[in-house]
Write a protein that holds these residues in place. Structure first.
Motif, PDB file in Angstrom:
ATOM      1  N   ASP A   1       0.858  -1.184   0.000  1.00 20.62           N
ATOM      2  CA  ASP A   1       0.000   0.000   0.000  1.00 20.62           C
ATOM      3  C   ASP A   1       0.899   1.240   0.000  1.00 20.62           C
ATOM      4  O   ASP A   1       1.590   1.520   0.994  1.00 20.62           O
ATOM      5  CB  ASP A   1      -0.914  -0.028   1.233  1.00 20.62           C
ATOM      6  CG  ASP A   1      -1.927   1.109   1.199  1.00 20.62           C
ATOM      7  OD1 ASP A   1      -1.991   1.819   0.180  1.00 20.62           O
ATOM      8  OD2 ASP A   1      -2.650   1.268   2.194  1.00 20.62           O
ATOM      9  N   ARG A   2       0.915   1.987  -1.108  1.00 22.92           N
ATOM     10  CA  ARG A   2       1.793   3.154  -1.216  1.00 22.92           C
ATOM     11  C   ARG A   2       1.471   4.180  -0.148  1.00 22.92           C
ATOM     12  O   ARG A   2       2.371   4.851   0.387  1.00 22.92           O
ATOM     13  CB  ARG A   2       1.637   3.808  -2.605  1.00 22.92           C
ATOM     14  CG  ARG A   2       2.599   4.976  -2.838  1.00 22.92           C
ATOM     15  CD  ARG A   2       2.079   5.924  -3.884  1.00 22.92           C
ATOM     16  NE  ARG A   2       0.817   6.516  -3.482  1.00 22.92           N
ATOM     17  CZ  ARG A   2       0.695   7.527  -2.623  1.00 22.92           C
ATOM     18  NH1 ARG A   2       1.768   8.057  -2.071  1.00 22.92           N
ATOM     19  NH2 ARG A   2      -0.478   7.989  -2.298  1.00 22.92           N
ATOM     20  N   GLU A   3       0.195   4.335   0.181  1.00 25.01           N
ATOM     21  CA  GLU A   3      -0.189   5.375   1.129  1.00 25.01           C
ATOM     22  C   GLU A   3       0.426   5.148   2.504  1.00 25.01           C
ATOM     23  O   GLU A   3       0.581   6.094   3.282  1.00 25.01           O
ATOM     24  CB  GLU A   3      -1.715   5.430   1.236  1.00 25.01           C
ATOM     25  CG  GLU A   3      -2.411   6.035   0.025  1.00 25.01           C
ATOM     26  CD  GLU A   3      -2.365   5.148  -1.203  1.00 25.01           C
ATOM     27  OE1 GLU A   3      -2.433   5.676  -2.323  1.00 25.01           O
ATOM     28  OE2 GLU A   3      -2.240   3.909  -1.032  1.00 25.01           O
ATOM     29  N   ALA A   4       0.788   3.889   2.807  1.00 20.62           N
ATOM     30  CA  ALA A   4       1.407   3.623   4.103  1.00 20.62           C
ATOM     31  C   ALA A   4       2.819   4.204   4.169  1.00 20.62           C
ATOM     32  O   ALA A   4       3.364   4.399   5.271  1.00 20.62           O
ATOM     33  CB  ALA A   4       1.448   2.114   4.370  1.00 20.62           C
ATOM     34  N   TYR A   5       3.431   4.509   3.022  1.00 24.91           N
ATOM     35  CA  TYR A   5       4.789   5.045   2.985  1.00 24.91           C
ATOM     36  C   TYR A   5       4.838   6.432   2.358  1.00 24.91           C
ATOM     37  O   TYR A   5       5.834   6.826   1.761  1.00 24.91           O
ATOM     38  CB  TYR A   5       5.693   4.074   2.205  1.00 24.91           C
ATOM     39  CG  TYR A   5       5.742   2.711   2.828  1.00 24.91           C
ATOM     40  CD1 TYR A   5       6.602   2.431   3.893  1.00 24.91           C
ATOM     41  CD2 TYR A   5       4.887   1.702   2.389  1.00 24.91           C
ATOM     42  CE1 TYR A   5       6.617   1.178   4.470  1.00 24.91           C
ATOM     43  CE2 TYR A   5       4.890   0.448   2.967  1.00 24.91           C
ATOM     44  CZ  TYR A   5       5.772   0.188   4.015  1.00 24.91           C
ATOM     45  OH  TYR A   5       5.786  -1.045   4.590  1.00 24.91           O
ATOM     46  N   ALA A   6       3.714   7.159   2.468  1.00 24.72           N
ATOM     47  CA  ALA A   6       3.664   8.498   1.874  1.00 24.72           C
ATOM     48  C   ALA A   6       4.665   9.431   2.550  1.00 24.72           C
ATOM     49  O   ALA A   6       5.298  10.275   1.900  1.00 24.72           O
ATOM     50  CB  ALA A   6       2.246   9.061   1.988  1.00 24.72           C
ATOM     51  N   LYS A   7       4.851   9.314   3.876  1.00 23.19           N
ATOM     52  CA  LYS A   7       5.760  10.201   4.582  1.00 23.19           C
ATOM     53  C   LYS A   7       7.233   9.859   4.325  1.00 23.19           C
ATOM     54  O   LYS A   7       8.113  10.649   4.638  1.00 23.19           O
ATOM     55  CB  LYS A   7       5.466  10.154   6.079  1.00 23.19           C
ATOM     56  CG  LYS A   7       4.103  10.746   6.445  1.00 23.19           C
ATOM     57  CD  LYS A   7       3.898  10.770   7.941  1.00 23.19           C
ATOM     58  CE  LYS A   7       2.555  11.393   8.305  1.00 23.19           C
ATOM     59  NZ  LYS A   7       2.345  11.431   9.767  1.00 23.19           N
ATOM     60  N   SER A   8       7.478   8.666   3.797  1.00 23.64           N
ATOM     61  CA  SER A   8       8.862   8.292   3.479  1.00 23.64           C
ATOM     62  C   SER A   8       9.113   8.384   1.985  1.00 23.64           C
ATOM     63  O   SER A   8       9.871   7.604   1.422  1.00 23.64           O
ATOM     64  CB  SER A   8       9.151   6.881   3.995  1.00 23.64           C
ATOM     65  OG  SER A   8       8.276   5.956   3.365  1.00 23.64           O
ATOM     66  N   ASN A   9       8.441   9.341   1.348  1.00 23.24           N
ATOM     67  CA  ASN A   9       8.617   9.621  -0.081  1.00 23.24           C
ATOM     68  C   ASN A   9       8.305   8.379  -0.926  1.00 23.24           C
ATOM     69  O   ASN A   9       8.989   8.074  -1.897  1.00 23.24           O
ATOM     70  CB  ASN A   9      10.043  10.098  -0.368  1.00 23.24           C
ATOM     71  CG  ASN A   9      10.140  10.795  -1.723  1.00 23.24           C
ATOM     72  OD1 ASN A   9       9.112  11.217  -2.268  1.00 23.24           O
ATOM     73  ND2 ASN A   9      11.335  10.904  -2.255  1.00 23.24           N
ATOM     74  N   ASP A  10       7.249   7.657  -0.531  1.00 18.16           N
ATOM     75  CA  ASP A  10       6.720   6.518  -1.281  1.00 18.16           C
ATOM     76  C   ASP A  10       7.763   5.416  -1.450  1.00 18.16           C
ATOM     77  O   ASP A  10       7.794   4.720  -2.478  1.00 18.16           O
ATOM     78  CB  ASP A  10       6.211   6.937  -2.670  1.00 18.16           C
ATOM     79  CG  ASP A  10       5.053   7.900  -2.576  1.00 18.16           C
ATOM     80  OD1 ASP A  10       4.517   8.053  -1.462  1.00 18.16           O
ATOM     81  OD2 ASP A  10       4.690   8.493  -3.599  1.00 18.16           O
ATOM     82  N   HIS A  11       8.602   5.185  -0.519  1.00 18.61           N
ATOM     83  CA  HIS A  11       9.536   4.080  -0.664  1.00 18.61           C
ATOM     84  C   HIS A  11       9.943   3.564   0.711  1.00 18.61           C
ATOM     85  O   HIS A  11       9.709   4.219   1.737  1.00 18.61           O
ATOM     86  CB  HIS A  11      10.769   4.518  -1.456  1.00 18.61           C
ATOM     87  CG  HIS A  11      11.884   5.067  -0.593  1.00 18.61           C
ATOM     88  ND1 HIS A  11      11.812   6.310  -0.003  1.00 18.61           N
ATOM     89  CD2 HIS A  11      13.081   4.516  -0.221  1.00 18.61           C
ATOM     90  CE1 HIS A  11      12.931   6.511   0.693  1.00 18.61           C
ATOM     91  NE2 HIS A  11      13.698   5.451   0.568  1.00 18.61           N
ATOM     92  N   PHE A  12      10.557   2.375   0.714  1.00 21.01           N
ATOM     93  CA  PHE A  12      11.121   1.790   1.916  1.00 21.01           C
ATOM     94  C   PHE A  12      12.309   0.932   1.493  1.00 21.01           C
ATOM     95  O   PHE A  12      12.506   0.637   0.310  1.00 21.01           O
ATOM     96  CB  PHE A  12      10.078   0.939   2.680  1.00 21.01           C
ATOM     97  CG  PHE A  12       9.512  -0.196   1.887  1.00 21.01           C
ATOM     98  CD1 PHE A  12      10.147  -1.445   1.847  1.00 21.01           C
ATOM     99  CD2 PHE A  12       8.337  -0.034   1.163  1.00 21.01           C
ATOM    100  CE1 PHE A  12       9.613  -2.481   1.110  1.00 21.01           C
ATOM    101  CE2 PHE A  12       7.801  -1.075   0.426  1.00 21.01           C
ATOM    102  CZ  PHE A  12       8.448  -2.304   0.401  1.00 21.01           C
ATOM    103  N   GLY A  13      13.086   0.567   2.459  1.00 18.35           N
ATOM    104  CA  GLY A  13      14.289  -0.200   2.173  1.00 18.35           C
ATOM    105  C   GLY A  13      14.201  -1.621   2.668  1.00 18.35           C
ATOM    106  O   GLY A  13      13.594  -1.885   3.711  1.00 18.35           O
ATOM    107  N   ILE A  14      14.782  -2.531   1.897  1.00 20.91           N
ATOM    108  CA  ILE A  14      14.879  -3.934   2.305  1.00 20.91           C
ATOM    109  C   ILE A  14      16.339  -4.371   2.133  1.00 20.91           C
ATOM    110  O   ILE A  14      17.136  -3.714   1.449  1.00 20.91           O
ATOM    111  CB  ILE A  14      13.948  -4.828   1.478  1.00 20.91           C
ATOM    112  CG1 ILE A  14      14.332  -4.783   0.008  1.00 20.91           C
ATOM    113  CG2 ILE A  14      12.498  -4.431   1.659  1.00 20.91           C
ATOM    114  CD1 ILE A  14      13.538  -5.760  -0.855  1.00 20.91           C
ATOM    115  N   ILE A  15      16.665  -5.482   2.764  1.00 23.95           N
ATOM    116  CA  ILE A  15      18.025  -6.023   2.684  1.00 23.95           C
ATOM    117  C   ILE A  15      17.998  -7.206   1.725  1.00 23.95           C
ATOM    118  O   ILE A  15      17.241  -8.157   1.917  1.00 23.95           O
ATOM    119  CB  ILE A  15      18.541  -6.465   4.064  1.00 23.95           C
ATOM    120  CG1 ILE A  15      18.490  -5.290   5.061  1.00 23.95           C
ATOM    121  CG2 ILE A  15      19.963  -7.002   3.938  1.00 23.95           C
ATOM    122  CD1 ILE A  15      19.338  -4.106   4.654  1.00 23.95           C
ATOM    123  N   ILE A  16      18.822  -7.108   0.676  1.00 28.47           N
ATOM    124  CA  ILE A  16      18.984  -8.253  -0.221  1.00 28.47           C
ATOM    125  C   ILE A  16      20.303  -8.930   0.125  1.00 28.47           C
ATOM    126  O   ILE A  16      21.278  -8.279   0.501  1.00 28.47           O
ATOM    127  CB  ILE A  16      18.940  -7.827  -1.700  1.00 28.47           C
ATOM    128  CG1 ILE A  16      20.025  -6.777  -2.007  1.00 28.47           C
ATOM    129  CG2 ILE A  16      17.572  -7.274  -2.064  1.00 28.47           C
ATOM    130  CD1 ILE A  16      20.100  -6.380  -3.473  1.00 28.47           C
TER     131      ILE A  16
END
Length: 1332
Positions: free
Chosen positions: A97-112
């Motif tokens: 859900d993009r709206e859940a990350y609206a305050k983080s500029n529509d993105h999040f980080g994961i570890i590959i």
């Protein structure tokens, strides 16, 4: 001394192991770790990507060409994605859900991650940007919407502003507004809304029209391909302003009053109130433009001012009443309102009915002229009648009276107020000028619905005028005339005339004939005189037409005509020949009969009963032997002597042809002839005769189809007298039947057969039969002939076989018997010498041990029987476990039996299936792994429970468990085989469900210093001979107690226990790939009321190694969402056993070097202090023995399951002490304590490790023992994820628990984490081995 040398040797081995480990590390360091591709920094996905969609691929390379394994780490990665470890393809696990990350500029980080299996795991942060889709509708804020607006508010004023937020981006989140509906909808353009949500007033409000409006507002975004919208209602309350005149409570006033109402009578009251609801000024009334009524200025009551006469005034009167307000006692001319009052004047009966002429002149006399015989229903006069009263007062009846009134009627009998009466002719016959020239009668009008019954009467005079209304009249209604058929043309038959009652020209008459063309060609009439004469004689033929009918018409000058019928009879003359009724006659007569047989008739068309029509008869040909006679008058032909059908010429076929003449008696006489064919019928006067008086035949007793044929003859020449049938009169005894078989058209023979419904029995029945056979013809009176047949019976095979009962006794058959092996032999008996017996199985029933029927498909192919010998043998595999017995239906058949049934009655044989040990035991609980924590290992500890079943019965189904092989293995060493009796043992029992159980227990202490797994191979052996064996391999992991993580909750132990499954699901999701084991749940302090509970847990990988608790603590610290959920359950502190130990590799290397140096020093010192060590060794033995005697008493009371001696290296089982490796010192050694006191410190250690409260300790449970289990979700708390992105720097700088407590209010709505399988341990919570 030997013991000290062993210690030195152990130290040297440890040094060697360390050196070997460092060398392998150096070799591994030469292999290069894999690296990610340069584009593995940012990826983009759409938030509506469905589950299972591949969104990107992890790309990495390895210079050494090692196979790579890809993975994802982090809580968000585990929630949203799954990765193919081989290809690196990442697919959507849960929609983002993009709206859940609206305050983080529509993105999040994961570890590959990428792993080559040699180097350390390589990790990299990958930024995932979510592309927006239009998946959110605008949402109105600040609901509900309501505004108060004054009714005189200026048009164009902004009265309200709505606002809706759409969390989507760009056009998907751009919102515009429109008005969908206005209630009430009288003025839809009263309001408008701008694109930014401002609502404007576009028309003037009026409180009196509506005091409230509901505006339906729609907010719609600009998303593609389909916009989303939402609606809400704006309530607008209209505020009243003092600007309204008075308002009447009713918009219309109606009243009905009678015309004779007294003066000052009140008729109605009008009421008005102030139009402004909040002011309510006094209201006064006045009346305008009438003197007939008055109004009370205060109450509004209207009264009658003068007498009313409805007939002299308008029936409907409207008056205007004005209402005005008093403002501070003074009339306000601007605040007035007028109401119209409609008054209907009701009628009173004070008038009588009045007659009027067609010119509307009142009169009581009417004159009218009518022609005689005017048709019925013809109107002759219209009279207008009126009563000025209304309703019932003006309703009256009208009717006619007088001697001449019956000739007329009125179109209506009831008149309402007024109407036009139509006088109509009711009886035209009374309008006859010749009878009466003048008629007179009265018309009455009488009220019918009133008490007064006013009435009026008028006189009507009717003058009748003459006209031609009489037709000519004949003196007879019907005329009969006679004309000879040979009359000449112009022959006058008669003269017929008519008269007319009218005078003058109306009485002149003319005549003419009416009829068919044939009649008009034969006769005619004189038009003036009425003379009837023959016109054409050729049409006078009596034989064709004896009578003619014609109409004579008489017509006067006025056109009236009268018709009369004339019947003309034509007299006869002899001109017709006799004619027979038929061209030929046919009759039948039986031979040997004398009687009248037929009548011939001829008819002469001349006049009846005259010589011209009299006919006589005679036979002129065809009867040379005079067998027949005819009556000359009647034509009846009779047989005078008997006829013999058999003696007649066969060519005549029995037919005699006669010629008969018919002749009349006229002059000259006329005649004609007819043919009469007489058929002589054959009579059954001859009986059948057989060609033999006796027949002799031989028949086998099984004969059914053989036919014995005999024949008789009959002399009669026609059918059915010469046709015959045959029957057996006597001697058959039901064994023979006879049938008739046709030989040719007229001949038949008898066929005698054995009765198919019975049988001949040579042995038990008669061997000879004497049959009497009759031949009966088909004549009306049948004749019969007889003969005799002697039948001799020949013997054949006719006995059915019988099963011998002794061969059908119950037999036993072993399951898995060899196919084609004989089980038993079935025997049968047949008295016939040429019997050929065959055995068959007709069916099989499968039975259980209680002889209840099972499905026949289970055993239908197990057994077969040899057809010729009756040997019963195995035909398929037999299984005792599915069927315990088989019941076969056996039947024997004699193939040489030719009569009746060749099969015996069915017999039953029961085959009991004997059990064999053909089923191996089967494990029902197949756990592959189990974990034992080293600090809880005790003698008799139950590791797991095996369950197994065996389908065999009796001794074959008894199962015994045993341990076949035990192997210990570690990750860095080869497996070590142990004897089956050293570490484990197993106990066998039968539980309440009749399932065999094997409980695996620990026999001796396991060496917890060894980290790895024990592979225990367990066998289940049944009790059969030979026995069947199955194996199951169980892997037991031993984990060090230092890997324990301790969670502290501010809740009592019972509450923590209830939430245990939720806590485990959170912990397993926090550290993926591990199994979480709870070792202990206990209160914080013994005998206190503090609501605080300790929970000790272990995190175990699949290979049996434990996760460092500090690593787990760090994972919990980074996962704010999981930590917040634990805090809601009551978590206050997270601690670990190794939190005080240094894990730095450099420190560890320094310590190794220090140990090596110390070992060298110790080896030098040993040579100097060996005697001293020997002495100290014996002193320690004495102290340990004393401590053991005390410890056994103390620990057994506090926890009977603990057998270790805390504070010492002493073990209570023989040979288990890792230091001494000797049997413990018995209590008899306590005498050595005289020189040395008890080691007080060791004794005190028992107090420190005492159990706080046995009731608060909970044994670890295995999976499935919880009463309730819920499926765990995999969606994280939205607010926790936002905080992860926003406050990551703050969390790193502060203590993790403080941050988690601060965000607790933001984390109240959690979604469940997806959990894997939980693994639990058996726990012995007795001691913490800190002294060791």
């Amino acid at each position: 001394m030997v013991t000290e040398q062993m210690k030195i040797l152990q130290c040297l081995c440890a040094i060697c192991i360390i050196l070997i480990s460092e060398m392998s590390t150096l070799i591994r360091s030469q292999n290069l770790a894999p690296t990610f591709m340069t584009n593995m920094t940012v990826v983009r996905i759409t938030e509506d990507a469905p589950r299972g969609t591949s969104v990107f691929r992890i790309a990495a390379e390895d210079k050494d060409g090692d196979p790579l394994s890809y993975g994802l780490e982090g809580q968000l990665a585990s929630v949203y994605f799954t990765v193919n470890s081989s290809s690196g393809d990442v697919t959507v696990k849960e929609a983002v859900d993009r709206e859940a990350y609206a305050k983080s500029n529509d993105h999040f980080g994961i570890i590959i991650t990428v792993d080559d299996g040699i180097n350390a795991l390589v990790r990299k942060t990958l930024h995932v940007y979510i592309e927006d889709v239009n998946d959110n509708a605008p949402a109105f804020k600040g609901l509900p919407y309501q505004a108060d607006v004054a009714e005189n508010e200026n048009v164009g004023t902004e009265i309200f502003k709505v606002f809706a937020r759409d969390t989507d981006r760009g056009n998907n989140g751009s919102v515009t507004y429109e008005i969908l509906e206005l209630i009430p909808s009288d003025n839809t353009g009263l309001f408008e809304i701008s694109k930014n949500g401002s609502v404007y007033l576009k028309g003037q409000l009026d409180f009196s029209i509506s005091n409230i409006y509901q505006v339906l507002v729609k907010a719609v975004d600009q998303g593609k391909p389909e916009a989303k919208y939402s609606t809400t209602r704006l309530i607008i309350n209209v505020i009243d302003i003092a600007n309204k005149p008075p308002e009447y409570l009713s918009p219309f006033y109606h009243v009905r009053i009678p015309e004779n109402l007294p003066v000052n009578t009140g008729i109605i009251t009008v009421t008005a109130i102030d139009g402004d609801r909040g002011i309510n000024n006094p209201v006064r009334y006045s009346i305008n433009g009438t003197s007939t009524f008055n109004v009370d200025k205060v109450t509004g009551k209207i009264t009658v001012a003068s007498l009313l006469d409805r007939e002299d005034m308008r029936e409907l009167i409207t008056i205007n009443i004005t209402a005005f307000e008093l403002v501070e006692g003074v009339k306000d001319p601007s605040a007035t309102a007028t109401a119209a009052v409609t008054i209907l004047i009701l009628d009173v009966n004070d008038n009588k009915p009045i007659f009027y002429s067609e010119q509307r002149v009142a009169t009581d006399t009417f004159h009218v002229t009518v022609p005689e015989e005017t048709p019925i229903g013809m109107p002759i006069l219209h009279i207008f009648v009126q009563d000025l009263d209304q309703g019932n007062n003006g309703t009256f009846e009208v009717y006619l009276r007088g001697a001449d009134s019956t000739a007329f009627n009125l179109n209506q009998n009831i008149v309402y107020n007024e109407g036009t009466l139509t006088l109509q002719v009711a009886n035209s016959e009374e309008l006859d000028f010749e009878k009466n020239h003048l008629l007179q009668f009265q018309v009455f009008a009488v009220e019918s619905e009133t008490e007064e019954i006013f009435s009026s009467v008028a006189i009507v005079h009717v003058d009748i005028t003459d006209r031609n209304d009489n037709s000519p009249v004949f003196n007879q209604d019907y005329f009969i005339l006679e004309v000879p058929e040979d009359s000449a043309n112009g022959y006058n038959v008669t003269c017929i005339t008519a008269t007319d009652a009218d005078s003058a020209n109306f009485s002149k008459i003319t005549y003419q004939l009416l009829g068919s063309d044939n009649v008009l060609q034969t006769f005619d009439v004189d038009p003036l005189l009425g003379t009837f004469f023959v016109k054409n004689k050729t049409f006078l033929d009596r034989e064709k037409r004896q009578q003619l009918f014609v109409t004579l018409q008489a017509r006067d000058v006025g056109g009236l005509a009268t018709n009369v019928q004339i019947e003309v009879s034509i007299s006869d003359a002899n001109d017709e020949v006799p004619v027979f009724q038929r061209n030929g006659y046919t009759e039948f007569i039986k031979e040997n009969v004398v009687k009248n047989i037929i009548q011939v008739q001829a008819f002469d068309r001349d006049q009846e009963d005259s010589p011209n029509s009299k006919v006589t008869y005679r036979i002129i040909e065809g009867d040379p032997l005079k067998y027949f006679r005819i009556n000359s008058s009647t034509g009846v032909i009779s047989v005078v002597k008997p006829l013999d059908r058999e003696s007649m010429d066969a060519s005549l076929n029995g037919i005699i042809n006669l010629t008969v003449q018919a002749k009349d008696c006229g002059k000259p006489a006329l005649s004609s002839t007819a043919q009469v064919a007489i058929t002589v019928e054959d009579v059954n006067d001859n009986e059948p005769v057989f060609n033999q008086s006796t027949f002799i035949v031989a028949v086998p007793e099984d004969q059914l189809d053989q036919c014995v044929s005999i024949q008789a003859s009959d002399s009669d020449v026609t059918d059915p007298n010469r046709l015959m049938t045959y029957r057996i009169e006597d001697g058959a005894r039901g064994q023979f039947i006879i049938s008739t078989e046709k030989l040719d058209l007229h001949q038949a023979a008898a066929c005698i057969r054995v009765n198919p419904d019975s049988r001949l029995d040579y042995d038990d029945g008669p061997r000879k039969y004497k049959l009497t056979v009759a031949a009966i013809d088909f004549g009306f009176d049948p004749n019969t002939g007889y003969t005799t047949i002697e039948v001799e019976i020949l013997d054949v095979n006719d006995e059915a076989p019988v099963l011998i009962g002794s061969s059908l006794s119950d037999v036993f058959a072993s399951e898995n018997g060899r196919i084609n092996t004989t089980v038993t032999t079935i025997q049968a008996f047949d008295p016939d010498t040429d019997a050929e017996l065959h055995f068959f199985i007709r069916g099989a029933e499968c039975l259980d041990e209680k002889e209840k029927k099972l499905s026949s498909s289970l055993c239908k192919d197990w057994f077969q029987v040899t057809e010729q010998s009756g040997s019963l043998f195995y035909s398929g595999p037999v299984d005792h476990e599915s069927v315990q017995a088989v019941r076969l239906r056996i039947q024997v058949v004699d193939y040489n039996t030719v009569l009746s049934s060749n099969m015996s009655e069915e017999g039953h044989i029961k085959i009991i299936i004997a059990d064999e040990n053909d089923n191996a035991p089967a494990f029902t609980r197949t756990e592959n792994k189990n974990v034992v924590v080293s600090e809880f290992i005790t003698e008799g500890l139950e590791v797991t429970v095996f369950e197994a079943t065996d389908c065999d019965a009796g001794e074959n189904g008894i199962i015994t468990f045993c341990i076949v092989e035990v192997t210990f293995s570690t990750a860095d060493a080869l497996p070590i085989n142990e004897t089956a009796t050293e570490p484990f043992y197993i106990q066998t029992s039968l539980n309440s469900k009749n399932v065999w159980e094997g409980r695996l227990r620990i026999r001796n202490h396991l060496d917890f210093t060894l980290k790895g797994s024990w592979k225990v191979k367990v066998a289940a052996i049944d009790g059969g001979l030979p026995s069947n064996i199955v194996h199951h391999l169980l892997e037991v992991f031993v984990v060090d107690g230092s890997s324990k993580l301790q969670l502290i909750f501010d809740r009592p132990p019972g509450n923590v226990l209830l939430n245990e499954k939720q806590i485990l699901s959170i912990l397993e999701a926090t550290v993926p790939g591990t199994n979480v084991i709870v070792s202990k749940i206990s209160p914080a302090i013994k005998n206190t009321n503090l609501k605080r509970t300790f929970m000790d847990v272990f995190f175990i990988y699949g290979n049996g190694t434990a996760v460092d608790p500090d690593v787990v603590r760090g994972e919990i610290e980074q996962n704010v969402s999981a930590l917040s959920r634990l805090i809601d359950i009551g978590l206050i502190t997270v601690d670990s056993f190794s939190s005080h130990l240094q894990s730095d590799n450099n420190v560890f290397l320094h310590r190794v070097i220090f140990v090596l140096a110390a070992a060298n020093i110790i080896s030098i010192a040993l040579a100097a202090f060996v005697p001293m060590c020997i002495r100290q060794r014996y002193q320690r033995k004495l102290k340990a023995a004393s401590a053991m005697s005390v410890t056994v008493l103390t620990s057994a009371k506090s926890n009977p399951s603990i057998f270790d001696v805390p504070g010492t290296n002493m073990h209570t089982s023989e040979g288990s002490n890792p230091i001494w490796n000797k049997t413990p010192i018995s209590e008899a050694t306590c005498c050595f304590n005289d020189e040395a006191s008890l080691d007080q410190k060791s004794l005190n250690s028992l107090d420190e490790n005492a159990i706080a409260d046995e009731k608060d300790y909970f044994n670890i449970r295995k999976p499935g023992t919880y009463k309730y289990q819920e499926k765990r979700g995999n969606v994280l708390l939205k607010s926790a994820r936002k905080r992860d992105a926003k406050n990551s720097q703050e969390v790193a700088a502060q203590d993790f628990l403080t941050v988690a407590l601060a965000s607790r209010e933001e984390s109240k709505y959690m979604e469940k984490l997806k959990s894997g399988k939980m693994v639990y341990l058996f726990s012995n919570d007795g001691l913490e081995c800190t002294d060791l």
